[in-house]
Enzyme design. Structure first.
Site, short mmCIF file in Angstrom:
data_model
loop_
_atom_site.label_atom_id
_atom_site.label_comp_id
_atom_site.label_asym_id
_atom_site.label_seq_id
_atom_site.Cartn_x
_atom_site.Cartn_y
_atom_site.Cartn_z
N MET A 1 -11.34 3.82 5.79
CA MET A 1 -10.87 3.62 4.43
C MET A 1 -11.09 4.87 3.60
O MET A 1 -11.95 5.70 3.91
CB MET A 1 -11.59 2.42 3.79
CG MET A 1 -11.32 1.10 4.47
SD MET A 1 -9.59 0.65 4.44
CE MET A 1 -9.62 -0.87 5.37
N CYS A 2 -10.36 5.01 2.52
CA CYS A 2 -10.38 6.19 1.67
C CYS A 2 -11.09 5.88 0.36
O CYS A 2 -11.48 4.75 0.09
CB CYS A 2 -8.96 6.65 1.40
SG CYS A 2 -7.94 6.82 2.89
#
Length: 258
Positions: A1-2
């Site tokens: 995830m970012c």
């Protein structure tokens, strides 16, 4: 995830969001608190507006903390609306073309999450893009395809309806064996900032909002250790921010126009 962050309001330097806070986006790139991975080192990018033209864009494949240009750029660039993103890849390799934000015309877009079953769906989703948008694609990430699906299906004329329709398309294509769709997105046309959270398994990636007298900040995690004043953007709602105005409307899922 970012991890991602955005600002709309009075003109300010990008460093106020990206660098200076105690839990800034740069700090989150190295030590995220609310993500499956604490390190987001697969590239980064910033998009900013000056009120006149389409967005400026700077992206690179290296980790944000290792780019010696980033502190200077964030100190000197001032804007009333900007987006910033640090990447931990889920689909698509580590390449500049896969780094966020993505831009088209006046639009900029960034995403945290995944399209479930993207490996199985990629060819089909590419086939849904008109030739003009298919030919614009430079990378291999699910986020870029999602952005062009939104643009190609009417984002400029009807952001609310188009987002709902594209989410419906993804839901209709999902199979039980696919990983869940998890989408937290922030996008802008240079005048307004839009954001939404949606997940097929009700586990949306995080997004917080903080309103102050001079504007609004959005971020995957609060930018300070003291999280007071930060509120989670509710899932399945479209948040629209523009020139001191704020609206929150339910995402209306529906079919794409023929």
């Amino acid at each position: 995830m970012c991890r991602l962050a955005a600002w709309i309001g009075q003109t300010r330097p990008l460093e106020d969001i990206v660098l200076r806070p105690s839990h800034s986006l740069l700090e989150q790139a190295q030590d995220a608190n609310e993500a499956k991975l604490s390190v987001n080192g697969d590239g980064f990018g910033i998009a900013w507006y000056d009120g006149q033209r389409g967005p400026g864009l700077y992206r690179d494949v290296m980790p944000a903390w290792s780019d010696g240009n980033l502190p200077s750029l964030c100190k000197m660039i001032r804007s009333e609306l900007f987006l910033a993103h640090v990447r931990a890849s889920t689909a698509g390799g580590t390449a500049r073309a896969n780094c966020h934000p993505f831009t088209y015309g006046r639009w900029s877009f960034m995403h945290n999450g995944q399209i479930g079953g993207f490996g199985r769906l990629r060819r089909h989703l590419e086939g849904l893009l008109p030739d003009a948008f298919y030919n614009l694609r430079m990378g291999s990430a699910d986020s870029e395809i999602l952005f062009y699906l939104l643009i190609a299906n009417g984002l400029e004329a009807d952001p609310e309806g188009t987002i709902g329709s594209v989410l419906t398309l993804l839901a209709d294509l999902r199979q039980p064996s696919d990983a869940p769709d998890r989408l937290t997105c922030v996008l802008s046309d240079g005048r307004a900032l839009f954001a939404f959270r949606h997940a097929s398994d009700k586990k949306c990636p995080t997004l917080y909002e903080r309103r102050a007298g001079d504007g609004v900040t959005l971020a995957s995690e609060p930018l300070e250790e003291d999280a007071s004043g930060w509120n989670a953007v509710p899932p399945n709602q479209l948040l629209k921010l523009r020139a001191g105005e704020r609206s929150l409307t339910p995402l209306q899922l529906g079919a794409l126009a023929a």
